[in-house]
Design a protein around this motif. Structure first.
Motif, PDB file in Angstrom:
ATOM      1  N   ASP A   1       3.012   4.667 -14.095  1.00 23.67           N
ATOM      2  CA  ASP A   1       3.587   3.342 -14.385  1.00 23.67           C
ATOM      3  C   ASP A   1       3.600   2.447 -13.140  1.00 23.67           C
ATOM      4  O   ASP A   1       4.578   1.742 -12.862  1.00 23.67           O
ATOM      5  CB  ASP A   1       5.012   3.465 -14.943  1.00 23.67           C
ATOM      6  CG  ASP A   1       5.057   4.218 -16.255  1.00 23.67           C
ATOM      7  OD1 ASP A   1       4.087   4.119 -17.032  1.00 23.67           O
ATOM      8  OD2 ASP A   1       6.065   4.908 -16.507  1.00 23.67           O
ATOM      9  N   LYS A   2       2.512   2.495 -12.378  1.00 29.95           N
ATOM     10  CA  LYS A   2       2.454   1.743 -11.125  1.00 29.95           C
ATOM     11  C   LYS A   2       2.664   0.243 -11.342  1.00 29.95           C
ATOM     12  O   LYS A   2       3.427  -0.400 -10.608  1.00 29.95           O
ATOM     13  CB  LYS A   2       1.113   1.956 -10.433  1.00 29.95           C
ATOM     14  CG  LYS A   2       0.901   3.346  -9.836  1.00 29.95           C
ATOM     15  CD  LYS A   2      -0.486   3.462  -9.221  1.00 29.95           C
ATOM     16  CE  LYS A   2      -0.790   4.847  -8.689  1.00 29.95           C
ATOM     17  NZ  LYS A   2      -0.139   5.109  -7.401  1.00 29.95           N
ATOM     18  N   PHE A   3       1.971  -0.340 -12.337  1.00 31.61           N
ATOM     19  CA  PHE A   3       2.048  -1.786 -12.552  1.00 31.61           C
ATOM     20  C   PHE A   3       3.468  -2.213 -12.923  1.00 31.61           C
ATOM     21  O   PHE A   3       3.979  -3.216 -12.435  1.00 31.61           O
ATOM     22  CB  PHE A   3       1.055  -2.213 -13.636  1.00 31.61           C
ATOM     23  CG  PHE A   3      -0.372  -1.910 -13.299  1.00 31.61           C
ATOM     24  CD1 PHE A   3      -0.975  -2.471 -12.183  1.00 31.61           C
ATOM     25  CD2 PHE A   3      -1.125  -1.058 -14.086  1.00 31.61           C
ATOM     26  CE1 PHE A   3      -2.287  -2.192 -11.857  1.00 31.61           C
ATOM     27  CE2 PHE A   3      -2.449  -0.760 -13.773  1.00 31.61           C
ATOM     28  CZ  PHE A   3      -3.032  -1.328 -12.647  1.00 31.61           C
ATOM     29  N   GLU A   4       4.101  -1.440 -13.794  1.00 29.38           N
ATOM     30  CA  GLU A   4       5.470  -1.742 -14.232  1.00 29.38           C
ATOM     31  C   GLU A   4       6.448  -1.650 -13.068  1.00 29.38           C
ATOM     32  O   GLU A   4       7.230  -2.577 -12.814  1.00 29.38           O
ATOM     33  CB  GLU A   4       5.876  -0.774 -15.345  1.00 29.38           C
ATOM     34  CG  GLU A   4       7.302  -0.946 -15.842  1.00 29.38           C
ATOM     35  CD  GLU A   4       7.475  -2.179 -16.698  1.00 29.38           C
ATOM     36  OE1 GLU A   4       8.585  -2.749 -16.684  1.00 29.38           O
ATOM     37  OE2 GLU A   4       6.500  -2.590 -17.355  1.00 29.38           O
TER      38      GLU A   4
ATOM     39  N   ILE B   1       0.822  -1.223   0.000  1.00 26.26           N
ATOM     40  CA  ILE B   1       0.000   0.000   0.000  1.00 26.26           C
ATOM     41  C   ILE B   1       0.853   1.270   0.000  1.00 26.26           C
ATOM     42  O   ILE B   1       0.630   2.173  -0.819  1.00 26.26           O
ATOM     43  CB  ILE B   1      -0.993  -0.009   1.181  1.00 26.26           C
ATOM     44  CG1 ILE B   1      -2.034  -1.118   0.973  1.00 26.26           C
ATOM     45  CG2 ILE B   1      -1.693   1.342   1.314  1.00 26.26           C
ATOM     46  CD1 ILE B   1      -3.027  -1.263   2.105  1.00 26.26           C
ATOM     47  N   PRO B   2       1.874   1.371   0.873  1.00 24.22           N
ATOM     48  CA  PRO B   2       2.720   2.570   0.813  1.00 24.22           C
ATOM     49  C   PRO B   2       3.436   2.705  -0.538  1.00 24.22           C
ATOM     50  O   PRO B   2       3.576   3.816  -1.052  1.00 24.22           O
ATOM     51  CB  PRO B   2       3.734   2.352   1.943  1.00 24.22           C
ATOM     52  CG  PRO B   2       3.067   1.402   2.877  1.00 24.22           C
ATOM     53  CD  PRO B   2       2.231   0.507   2.018  1.00 24.22           C
ATOM     54  N   SER B   3       3.873   1.582  -1.095  1.00 25.80           N
ATOM     55  CA  SER B   3       4.564   1.620  -2.387  1.00 25.80           C
ATOM     56  C   SER B   3       3.628   2.096  -3.482  1.00 25.80           C
ATOM     57  O   SER B   3       4.011   2.885  -4.353  1.00 25.80           O
ATOM     58  CB  SER B   3       5.106   0.229  -2.734  1.00 25.80           C
ATOM     59  OG  SER B   3       6.040  -0.209  -1.784  1.00 25.80           O
TER      60      SER B   3
ATOM     61  N   LEU C   1      -7.503  -0.652  -3.923  1.00 27.19           N
ATOM     62  CA  LEU C   1      -6.732   0.477  -4.432  1.00 27.19           C
ATOM     63  C   LEU C   1      -7.179   0.842  -5.848  1.00 27.19           C
ATOM     64  O   LEU C   1      -6.930   1.949  -6.318  1.00 27.19           O
ATOM     65  CB  LEU C   1      -5.235   0.145  -4.417  1.00 27.19           C
ATOM     66  CG  LEU C   1      -4.653  -0.139  -3.026  1.00 27.19           C
ATOM     67  CD1 LEU C   1      -3.222  -0.647  -3.139  1.00 27.19           C
ATOM     68  CD2 LEU C   1      -4.706   1.123  -2.160  1.00 27.19           C
ATOM     69  N   ILE C   2      -7.796  -0.115  -6.529  1.00 28.47           N
ATOM     70  CA  ILE C   2      -8.450   0.126  -7.812  1.00 28.47           C
ATOM     71  C   ILE C   2      -9.809  -0.568  -7.761  1.00 28.47           C
ATOM     72  O   ILE C   2     -10.025  -1.480  -6.943  1.00 28.47           O
ATOM     73  CB  ILE C   2      -7.634  -0.406  -9.017  1.00 28.47           C
ATOM     74  CG1 ILE C   2      -7.400  -1.925  -8.899  1.00 28.47           C
ATOM     75  CG2 ILE C   2      -6.312   0.341  -9.156  1.00 28.47           C
ATOM     76  CD1 ILE C   2      -6.716  -2.529 -10.111  1.00 28.47           C
TER      77      ILE C   2
ATOM     78  N   VAL D   1      -0.385  -9.802 -11.235  1.00 26.63           N
ATOM     79  CA  VAL D   1      -0.392 -10.013  -9.784  1.00 26.63           C
ATOM     80  C   VAL D   1      -0.535  -8.664  -9.074  1.00 26.63           C
ATOM     81  O   VAL D   1      -1.285  -8.534  -8.092  1.00 26.63           O
ATOM     82  CB  VAL D   1       0.886 -10.735  -9.320  1.00 26.63           C
ATOM     83  CG1 VAL D   1       0.953 -10.790  -7.792  1.00 26.63           C
ATOM     84  CG2 VAL D   1       0.941 -12.147  -9.886  1.00 26.63           C
ATOM     85  N   ILE D   2       0.167  -7.665  -9.585  1.00 26.25           N
ATOM     86  CA  ILE D   2       0.059  -6.322  -9.010  1.00 26.25           C
ATOM     87  C   ILE D   2      -1.376  -5.815  -9.130  1.00 26.25           C
ATOM     88  O   ILE D   2      -1.953  -5.276  -8.171  1.00 26.25           O
ATOM     89  CB  ILE D   2       1.031  -5.351  -9.714  1.00 26.25           C
ATOM     90  CG1 ILE D   2       2.491  -5.780  -9.496  1.00 26.25           C
ATOM     91  CG2 ILE D   2       0.802  -3.923  -9.226  1.00 26.25           C
ATOM     92  CD1 ILE D   2       2.943  -5.797  -8.052  1.00 26.25           C
ATOM     93  N   ALA D   3      -1.964  -5.973 -10.303  1.00 27.18           N
ATOM     94  CA  ALA D   3      -3.334  -5.492 -10.524  1.00 27.18           C
ATOM     95  C   ALA D   3      -4.319  -6.212  -9.621  1.00 27.18           C
ATOM     96  O   ALA D   3      -5.217  -5.585  -9.031  1.00 27.18           O
ATOM     97  CB  ALA D   3      -3.717  -5.683 -11.987  1.00 27.18           C
TER      98      ALA D   3
END
Length: 379
Positions: free
Chosen positions: A270-273, A261-263, A295-296, A285-287
């Motif tokens: 470019d959050k996913f990358e 969450i902090p990250s 968060l989304i 996995v991130i999504a």
């Protein structure tokens, strides 16, 4: 020239075992054999058996042999479950079972302990399993961000497993046969649970990120005590409760909430990358983790997933760099298994012919491999 009478259903069954039936039909008059118009010569039958990866003796049975594996096989990546295991998967599992038997004997003789973490969990809390994996592997939550790349992260996890006497083997082909690539659509890995010599196999045809997810997923299976062939993925909507639990535990381990969450909040684009590189997991996995942590929303997730699906086939293909054969062999066999083979040879408790069979290497190649292994101090 002697012709051999074979039951048509056996020939049909053998044909169905291969992925590319058209190639086989182009080489052999199979339809005429099935209809009874012709019978194969013994030489033709030998060639057909080799082409379909079928033991020659099976063709002389009266009924189709039952080769179903006594291992749960969860859903594949596609929407439909493959009805039968392929010859490639069956052969790979049988090879791993033989190696596991060897490791059980070695462990009982030289280590003499049962692993307490095997089958140590009951319940449905993925956070508890993730915490146990951290404990077993002696890792902190930020371990992945310290590693330079996915390959280094995978190597670290495998070495941590081997320190705990978990044999890990990574291969994308059947043995050393480069013409028989393992199908990631059929399976991403499997785990053979045993309190003395647990074994994890990872399909190297998959991406490095997926291999990391599979490895952690399989460790969760060990903690639960569940042998299985799986398609480990955060999107694998298996109807098996254990499979869902192992998936959730893998996500909890790889993307711990306290760091995730902090990250996520620190990154503006470019959050996913960026987060996939930080946590050494795939973007999907991130999504999925972002969705689970709210968060989304679902609309944002499926918008991303539509794009992700277009590149999924590329993500599931490991691009070979034509690396060193002996380094590849070391990954396929693992340090723990190689060390056990080397130890028993030096103590003359197995013959070299046994070592050749267990490793699938020819004599000259085997000796070169072991020499390199010893010169480098077991890597």
């Amino acid at each position: 020239m002697v012709n051999v009478i074979i039951k048509p259903q056996i020939i049909e069954w053998a044909l169905q075992r291969v992925a590319n039936e058209e190639k086989i039909l182009g080489k052999f008059p199979v339809k005429k054999w099935i209809s009874g118009e012709k019978n194969p010569t013994f030489k033709q039958l030998e060639a057909f058996a080799s082409a379909t990866y079928t033991p020659l003796g099976y063709f002389f049975l009266n009924e189709v042999p039952n080769l179903d594996l006594a291992i749960p096989h969860y859903r594949t990546l596609s929407d439909e479950t493959l009805e039968n295991q392929s010859p490639d998967l069956i052969e790979t599992i049988h090879t791993m079972e033989r190696r596991q038997e060897f490791m059980k004997e070695y462990m009982k003789e030289n280590i003499g302990i049962e692993l307490e973490f095997i089958n140590s969990f009951s319940g449905n809390n993925p956070q508890t399993i993730a915490a146990k994996i951290y404990e077993i592997l002696n890792l902190q939550e930020n371990w992945a961000s310290i590693e330079k790349n996915y390959d280094d992260a995978l190597k670290l996890l495998i070495s941590k497993c081997e320190e705990q006497y978990i044999t890990v083997m990574v291969n994308g082909i059947v043995g050393t046969n480069t013409t028989r690539k393992l199908n990631v659509e059929e399976f991403r890995g499997f785990v053979l649970v045993d309190k003395v010599a647990p074994l994890i196999f990872i399909n190297a045809s998959d991406s490095k990120a997926a291999q990391i997810f599979t490895l952690i997923h399989e460790i969760a299976h060990l903690i639960i005590g569940s042998t299985a062939i799986v398609a480990a993925s955060p999107l694998n909507d298996s109807d098996g409760d254990i499979e869902k639990l192992c998936n959730r535990a893998a996500v909890e381990f790889l993307c711990p909430e306290s760091i995730f969450i902090p990250s996520w909040n620190e990154i503006s684009e470019d959050k996913f990358e960026k987060l996939s590189n930080k946590f050494k997991v795939s973007k999907i996995v991130i999504a999925r983790r972002a969705l689970d942590l709210k968060l989304i929303n679902k609309e944002e997730f499926f918008r991303f997933y539509t794009i992700y699906k277009e590149m999924l086939s590329n993500l599931n293909k490991e691009k070979s760099s034509g690396g060193n054969f002996y380094n590849t062999t070391r990954r396929r066999l693992g340090n723990l298994f190689t060390s056990a083979i080397d130890y028993k040879l030096k103590n003359k408790s197995i013959q070299y012919t046994d070592a050749y069979k267990l490793t699938g290497l020819k004599a000259h190649t085997f000796h070169n491999y072991i020499d390199r292994f010893n010169k480098l101090g077991g890597w």
